[in-house]
Design a protein around this motif. Structure first.
Motif, PDB file in Angstrom:
ATOM      1  N   GLY A  12       0.800  -1.223   0.000  1.00 48.80           N
ATOM      2  CA  GLY A  12       0.000   0.000   0.000  1.00 48.80           C
ATOM      3  C   GLY A  12       0.826   1.263   0.000  1.00 48.80           C
ATOM      4  N   GLN A  13       2.150   1.126   0.155  1.00 52.99           N
ATOM      5  CA  GLN A  13       3.023   2.302   0.147  1.00 52.99           C
ATOM      6  C   GLN A  13       3.412   2.733  -1.269  1.00 52.99           C
ATOM      7  OE1 GLN A  13       6.354   1.099   2.524  1.00 52.99           O
ATOM      8  NE2 GLN A  13       5.220   1.157   4.450  1.00 52.99           N
ATOM      9  N   ARG A  14       2.976   1.977  -2.270  1.00 47.06           N
ATOM     10  CA  ARG A  14       3.386   2.284  -3.641  1.00 47.06           C
ATOM     11  C   ARG A  14       2.993   3.698  -4.054  1.00 47.06           C
ATOM     12  NH1 ARG A  14       1.438  -3.534  -5.794  1.00 47.06           N
ATOM     13  NH2 ARG A  14      -0.355  -2.844  -4.599  1.00 47.06           N
ATOM     14  N   SER A  15       1.763   4.101  -3.732  1.00 44.14           N
ATOM     15  CA  SER A  15       1.314   5.424  -4.159  1.00 44.14           C
ATOM     16  C   SER A  15       2.109   6.529  -3.485  1.00 44.14           C
ATOM     17  CB  SER A  15      -0.180   5.599  -3.875  1.00 44.14           C
ATOM     18  OG  SER A  15      -0.444   5.447  -2.493  1.00 44.14           O
ATOM     19  N   LYS A  16       2.610   6.268  -2.278  1.00 46.05           N
ATOM     20  CA  LYS A  16       3.413   7.287  -1.597  1.00 46.05           C
ATOM     21  C   LYS A  16       4.852   7.279  -2.082  1.00 46.05           C
ATOM     22  CE  LYS A  16       0.638   7.202   2.646  1.00 46.05           C
ATOM     23  NZ  LYS A  16       0.632   6.961   4.106  1.00 46.05           N
ATOM     24  N   ILE A  17       5.407   6.075  -2.268  1.00 48.46           N
ATOM     25  CA  ILE A  17       6.815   5.980  -2.667  1.00 48.46           C
ATOM     26  C   ILE A  17       7.008   6.416  -4.116  1.00 48.46           C
ATOM     27  CG2 ILE A  17       8.744   4.389  -3.026  1.00 48.46           C
ATOM     28  CD1 ILE A  17       7.653   2.736  -0.707  1.00 48.46           C
ATOM     29  N   PHE A  18       6.127   5.947  -5.001  1.00 42.45           N
ATOM     30  CA  PHE A  18       6.267   6.254  -6.421  1.00 42.45           C
ATOM     31  C   PHE A  18       5.247   7.282  -6.899  1.00 42.45           C
ATOM     32  CE2 PHE A  18       7.692   1.773  -5.999  1.00 42.45           C
ATOM     33  CZ  PHE A  18       9.002   1.937  -6.396  1.00 42.45           C
ATOM     34  N   GLY A  19       3.993   7.181  -6.439  1.00 40.97           N
ATOM     35  CA  GLY A  19       2.933   8.027  -6.956  1.00 40.97           C
ATOM     36  C   GLY A  19       3.121   9.499  -6.666  1.00 40.97           C
ATOM     37  N   LEU A  20       3.452   9.835  -5.434  1.00 40.10           N
ATOM     38  CA  LEU A  20       3.596  11.249  -5.072  1.00 40.10           C
ATOM     39  C   LEU A  20       4.709  11.949  -5.850  1.00 40.10           C
ATOM     40  CD1 LEU A  20       2.958  11.289  -1.209  1.00 40.10           C
ATOM     41  CD2 LEU A  20       1.609  12.411  -2.985  1.00 40.10           C
ATOM     42  N   PRO A  21       5.919  11.372  -5.942  1.00 38.86           N
ATOM     43  CA  PRO A  21       6.956  12.042  -6.745  1.00 38.86           C
ATOM     44  C   PRO A  21       6.557  12.218  -8.208  1.00 38.86           C
ATOM     45  CG  PRO A  21       7.940  10.365  -5.348  1.00 38.86           C
ATOM     46  CD  PRO A  21       6.462  10.184  -5.254  1.00 38.86           C
ATOM     47  N   ILE A  22       5.917  11.194  -8.790  1.00 33.84           N
ATOM     48  CA  ILE A  22       5.495  11.317 -10.193  1.00 33.84           C
ATOM     49  C   ILE A  22       4.427  12.386 -10.326  1.00 33.84           C
ATOM     50  CG2 ILE A  22       4.386  10.112 -12.113  1.00 33.84           C
ATOM     51  CD1 ILE A  22       5.660   7.545 -11.094  1.00 33.84           C
ATOM     52  N   MET A  23       3.507  12.453  -9.370  1.00 39.34           N
ATOM     53  CA  MET A  23       2.458  13.470  -9.416  1.00 39.34           C
ATOM     54  C   MET A  23       3.059  14.869  -9.357  1.00 39.34           C
ATOM     55  SD  MET A  23      -0.893  13.905  -6.979  1.00 39.34           S
ATOM     56  CE  MET A  23       0.093  14.293  -5.530  1.00 39.34           C
ATOM     57  N   VAL A 380       5.757   3.611 -16.687  1.00 39.86           N
ATOM     58  CA  VAL A 380       5.602   2.260 -16.139  1.00 39.86           C
ATOM     59  C   VAL A 380       5.361   2.329 -14.637  1.00 39.86           C
ATOM     60  CG1 VAL A 380       8.074   1.812 -15.713  1.00 39.86           C
ATOM     61  CG2 VAL A 380       6.510  -0.091 -16.171  1.00 39.86           C
ATOM     62  N   LEU A 381       5.998   3.268 -13.970  1.00 41.90           N
ATOM     63  CA  LEU A 381       5.729   3.456 -12.532  1.00 41.90           C
ATOM     64  C   LEU A 381       4.317   3.998 -12.328  1.00 41.90           C
ATOM     65  CD1 LEU A 381       9.153   4.956 -11.388  1.00 41.90           C
ATOM     66  CD2 LEU A 381       8.213   2.740 -10.719  1.00 41.90           C
ATOM     67  N   LEU A 382       3.932   4.968 -13.165  1.00 38.80           N
ATOM     68  CA  LEU A 382       2.579   5.526 -13.072  1.00 38.80           C
ATOM     69  C   LEU A 382       1.536   4.434 -13.293  1.00 38.80           C
ATOM     70  CD1 LEU A 382       1.415   8.852 -14.680  1.00 38.80           C
ATOM     71  CD2 LEU A 382       0.046   6.806 -14.938  1.00 38.80           C
ATOM     72  N   SER A 383       1.732   3.616 -14.313  1.00 43.36           N
ATOM     73  CA  SER A 383       0.768   2.557 -14.616  1.00 43.36           C
ATOM     74  C   SER A 383       0.719   1.512 -13.508  1.00 43.36           C
ATOM     75  CB  SER A 383       1.129   1.887 -15.948  1.00 43.36           C
ATOM     76  OG  SER A 383       1.055   2.805 -17.010  1.00 43.36           O
ATOM     77  N   TRP A 384       1.872   1.150 -12.978  1.00 38.29           N
ATOM     78  CA  TRP A 384       1.923   0.149 -11.906  1.00 38.29           C
ATOM     79  C   TRP A 384       1.145   0.623 -10.680  1.00 38.29           C
ATOM     80  CZ3 TRP A 384       5.897  -0.475  -7.648  1.00 38.29           C
ATOM     81  CH2 TRP A 384       5.741  -1.708  -6.996  1.00 38.29           C
ATOM     82  N   VAL A 385       1.336   1.882 -10.318  1.00 41.03           N
ATOM     83  CA  VAL A 385       0.647   2.429  -9.153  1.00 41.03           C
ATOM     84  C   VAL A 385      -0.863   2.512  -9.403  1.00 41.03           C
ATOM     85  CG1 VAL A 385       0.376   4.487  -7.718  1.00 41.03           C
ATOM     86  CG2 VAL A 385       2.659   3.692  -8.322  1.00 41.03           C
ATOM     87  N   ASN A 391      -6.916   5.215  -5.127  1.00 37.33           N
ATOM     88  CA  ASN A 391      -7.082   6.257  -4.121  1.00 37.33           C
ATOM     89  C   ASN A 391      -6.985   7.613  -4.816  1.00 37.33           C
ATOM     90  OD1 ASN A 391      -4.224   6.812  -4.434  1.00 37.33           O
ATOM     91  ND2 ASN A 391      -3.833   5.077  -3.049  1.00 37.33           N
ATOM     92  N   ARG A 392      -6.980   8.675  -4.067  1.00 37.99           N
ATOM     93  CA  ARG A 392      -6.968  10.010  -4.663  1.00 37.99           C
ATOM     94  C   ARG A 392      -5.711  10.245  -5.484  1.00 37.99           C
ATOM     95  NH1 ARG A 392      -9.019  13.815   0.408  1.00 37.99           N
ATOM     96  NH2 ARG A 392     -11.144  12.905   0.570  1.00 37.99           N
ATOM     97  N   ILE A 393      -4.589   9.765  -4.980  1.00 36.69           N
ATOM     98  CA  ILE A 393      -3.327   9.985  -5.691  1.00 36.69           C
ATOM     99  C   ILE A 393      -3.346   9.286  -7.053  1.00 36.69           C
ATOM    100  CG2 ILE A 393      -0.842   9.535  -5.643  1.00 36.69           C
ATOM    101  CD1 ILE A 393      -0.930   9.829  -2.618  1.00 36.69           C
ATOM    102  N   LEU A 397      -3.248  10.870 -10.764  1.00 31.95           N
ATOM    103  CA  LEU A 397      -2.174  10.465 -11.673  1.00 31.95           C
ATOM    104  C   LEU A 397      -2.740  10.036 -13.029  1.00 31.95           C
ATOM    105  CD1 LEU A 397       0.352   8.389  -9.518  1.00 31.95           C
ATOM    106  CD2 LEU A 397       0.818  10.490 -10.780  1.00 31.95           C
ATOM    107  N   ASP A 398      -3.801   9.265 -12.984  1.00 35.33           N
ATOM    108  CA  ASP A 398      -4.419   8.783 -14.220  1.00 35.33           C
ATOM    109  C   ASP A 398      -4.910   9.947 -15.073  1.00 35.33           C
ATOM    110  OD1 ASP A 398      -5.245   6.826 -15.978  1.00 35.33           O
ATOM    111  OD2 ASP A 398      -7.233   6.671 -15.089  1.00 35.33           O
ATOM    112  N   GLN A 399      -5.505  10.944 -14.442  1.00 34.58           N
ATOM    113  CA  GLN A 399      -6.000  12.112 -15.173  1.00 34.58           C
ATOM    114  C   GLN A 399      -4.851  12.971 -15.712  1.00 34.58           C
ATOM    115  OE1 GLN A 399      -8.494  13.966 -12.273  1.00 34.58           O
ATOM    116  NE2 GLN A 399     -10.062  12.353 -12.331  1.00 34.58           N
ATOM    117  N   LEU A 400      -3.821  13.157 -14.900  1.00 33.63           N
ATOM    118  CA  LEU A 400      -2.675  13.947 -15.335  1.00 33.63           C
ATOM    119  C   LEU A 400      -1.980  13.299 -16.531  1.00 33.63           C
ATOM    120  CD1 LEU A 400      -1.047  15.024 -11.941  1.00 33.63           C
ATOM    121  CD2 LEU A 400      -2.082  16.528 -13.637  1.00 33.63           C
ATOM    122  N   GLY A 401      -1.914  11.962 -16.514  1.00 37.93           N
ATOM    123  CA  GLY A 401      -1.253  11.263 -17.598  1.00 37.93           C
ATOM    124  C   GLY A 401      -1.978  11.343 -18.923  1.00 37.93           C
ATOM    125  N   SER A 402      -3.272  11.719 -18.896  1.00 40.53           N
ATOM    126  CA  SER A 402      -4.066  11.793 -20.128  1.00 40.53           C
ATOM    127  C   SER A 402      -4.199  13.213 -20.669  1.00 40.53           C
ATOM    128  CB  SER A 402      -5.468  11.220 -19.885  1.00 40.53           C
ATOM    129  OG  SER A 402      -5.402   9.862 -19.487  1.00 40.53           O
TER     130      SER A 402
END
Length: 562
Positions: A12-23, A380-385, A391-393, A397-402
């Motif tokens: 469950g830490q994936r969105s914090k470890i990878f998602g937040l920096p990518i966002m 690939v990190l964005l898609s994996w997360v 969750n909100r992150i 991320l999905d919207q930002l990527g589009s």
């Protein structure tokens, strides 16, 4: 049970470890561009007051409505040609026993990988005012060039440019179709035409609609071919009008931003239609485990005529490259020539003496490789997360990527020009690299998302139970399994960035030349011989790198499957 909770907590830490920096990275890259364009569109020329005058000017003078109408006509016409050509080729190649499949695939792959600006220049040598066609048919000299530079000619050329893309979208669905459905229709008394329209095209409707709306989205944003062909007869579309407003002696950035907003709205409509058309794709599944077999319709006496038809259509997508290859070896300006030509390598030697060409080639290759690497790693990190968590992150991320998918290249080029004009990045290759990354993030997501979906989550859970951290799970489990798809995405982004013109037309200059604008500049200065030789070199270099990428992908896939 005692190990399940810590395992889920780690995953469950994936969105914090990878998602937040990518966002944070995506917000920093995209938001300033959007803000700058909106401010320009809704402010006066001095930037001191908010106003709607920029949009009012578009509609009051009548030119804006005409340009919007031209854009819609161009989009509909070019999309129709692309889909028609792709569909005819796909049906004959994938649903019948007509010979020549390998040749057709090879030509369409070549047509897909050649930059649009090179396609346009090649077609101009064929159908322009001194084109090859009018030397072969001199009685059409008064009519042919005018037809070529009209809406009709522009739609034909653009349709042939995007036909390979439409083909590669439609062909897999037709290839996988169960022929027993067509046989059942034939037994029930359906004729060939009814079987084609109700069964073959009916079951491939999701992929067909996806091709229609995706090609339409690409065409409505397209700049290269309308700039090379349409503007010669005064046929102006939104993208070329934005370019014209910025290139004036006194640039109208506010008006260009207003037109860019209109272009983005049209693209959003096309994108929404695309998503709605593909939302119910599962209802049209035609492959099942029981009794499924692939097969082809026997054409009997029509095999050879059908093969000739598809080979001619596929050949039309690559003929501009062959004409440029011919022109690159013709010395002097006597072209077209059939019996009086003199040949040599002088045009290729002139590449080195033409300012900026070699540098632009090196820059394009290096920037394409770097953009491919950065986009693939980010997406690939964005898609994996986003696949593994909700969750909100991940939703953000999905919207930002589009978002960049609806921002045309010409709009982003204007946005980068205005946002970074006074920064140290202006007139540097780093600004072009950032532009490539922003523009190709949605394409990277499309490749990597499907690859990550194909990796079962149990593998990651097992690794986490064994004590692996999320970074280790990604590095040791996910990344190796999706690597073949990542290599495909990397090659696509590299090849696409090599052809870019609209995205960098305002931010590429003497300090950071790249291939697309340099070819466009040389064409405008009538350096046709050098343009032809350099274009051939660009195509050759691109396909050498693509070939190397394909070979590496095959080797990696074999290694993983062992």
């Amino acid at each position: 049970m005692t190990r399940v909770a810590p395992m889920r907590a780690r995953l469950g830490q994936r969105s914090k470890i990878f998602g937040l920096p990518i966002m944070v990275i995506l917000l920093a890259l995209i938001v300033p561009l959007l803000v700058r364009i909106v401010i320009l569109a809704f402010s006066n020329s001095t930037g001191t007051a908010a106003t709607l005058d920029n949009f009012v000017r578009i509609w009051n003078n009548g030119v804006g409505l005409q340009i919007l109408g031209n854009t819609l006509l161009y989009t509909l016409g070019a999309t129709f040609v692309a889909i028609l050509v792709a569909l005819v080729i796909a049906i004959i190649v994938e649903r019948t026993d007509a010979p020549g499949r390998i040749a057709v695939y090879a030509m369409l792959a070549l047509g897909f990988g050649v930059p649009s600006v090179i396609h346009g220049i090649g077609w101009t040598l064929i159908g322009g005012r001194v084109g090859i066609l009018w030397n072969i048919f001199p009685w059409l000299q008064d009519v042919g060039p005018n037809l070529f530079y009209s809406w009709f000619g522009l739609c034909i050329v653009t349709g042939l440019r995007f036909a390979p893309i439409a083909f590669f979208l439609v062909a897999p669905a037709l290839r996988a179709m169960d022929p027993s459905l067509e046989e059942a229709a034939r037994v029930a008394g359906a004729g060939r035409f009814r079987m084609l329209t109700r069964i073959t095209l009916g079951l491939s409707r999701p992929s067909l609609l996806a091709a229609v709306f995706l090609v339409g989205l690409l065409v409505v944003q397209h700049f290269d071919l309308p700039a090379l062909i349409g503007t010669q007869s005064g046929f102006i579309v939104l993208s070329t009008e934005v370019y014209s407003l910025v290139q004036r002696n006194f640039p109208d950035y506010n008006g260009a931003a207003a037109y860019s907003i209109v272009l983005a709205i049209v693209a959003v409509i096309a994108l929404v239609a695309y998503f709605r058309a593909t939302a119910q794709a599962k209802r049209f599944g035609v492959i099942s485990g029981k009794g499924y077999r692939s097969g082809r319709v026997r054409l009997e006496g029509w095999r050879i005529p059908s093969a000739i038809l598809v080979i001619v259509l596929a050949f039309c997508t690559v003929v501009p490259v062959l004409v440029l290859l011919w022109r690159s070896f013709v010395t002097g300006n006597d072209f077209p020539c059939f019996t009086t030509c003199t040949y040599g390598f002088s045009n290729f030697s002139d590449i080195g003496s033409t300012a900026g060409l070699i540098t632009s080639g090196v820059n394009s290759i290096v920037l394409g490789l770097l953009a491919g690497l950065i986009v693939v790693l980010l997406t690939v990190l964005l898609s994996w997360v986003t696949v593994r968590e909700s969750n909100r992150i991940t939703r953000l991320l999905d919207q930002l990527g589009s978002i960049p998918l609806v921002l045309s290249g010409i709009l982003l080029s204007l946005a980068f020009l205005q946002t970074y004009a006074k920064s140290f990045l202006y007139n540097s290759v780093f600004l072009i690299l950032i532009a490539y990354v922003v523009f190709y993030i949605p394409f990277g997501v499309r490749f990597t998302y499907s690859a990550v979906v194909g990796v079962r989550g149990e593998l990651e859970e097992a690794a986490s139970v064994a004590g692996a951290r999320p970074t280790t799970v990604f590095r040791r489990i996910v990344f190796p399994l999706v690597l073949p798809s990542l290599l495909t995405a990397f090659v696509f982004i590299f090849l696409a960035s090599m052809e870019q013109l609209s995205l960098v037309v305002f931010i590429s200059g003497a300090g950071n030349p790249v291939v697309g604008p340099e070819i466009f500049r040389l064409w405008q200065t009538s350096s046709i011989s050098v343009v032809a030789a350099f274009s051939v070199g660009v195509v050759l270099a691109g396909f050498i790198i693509v070939g190397a990428g394909w070979l590496i992908s095959r080797l990696v896939t074999r290694h993983i499957l062992r």
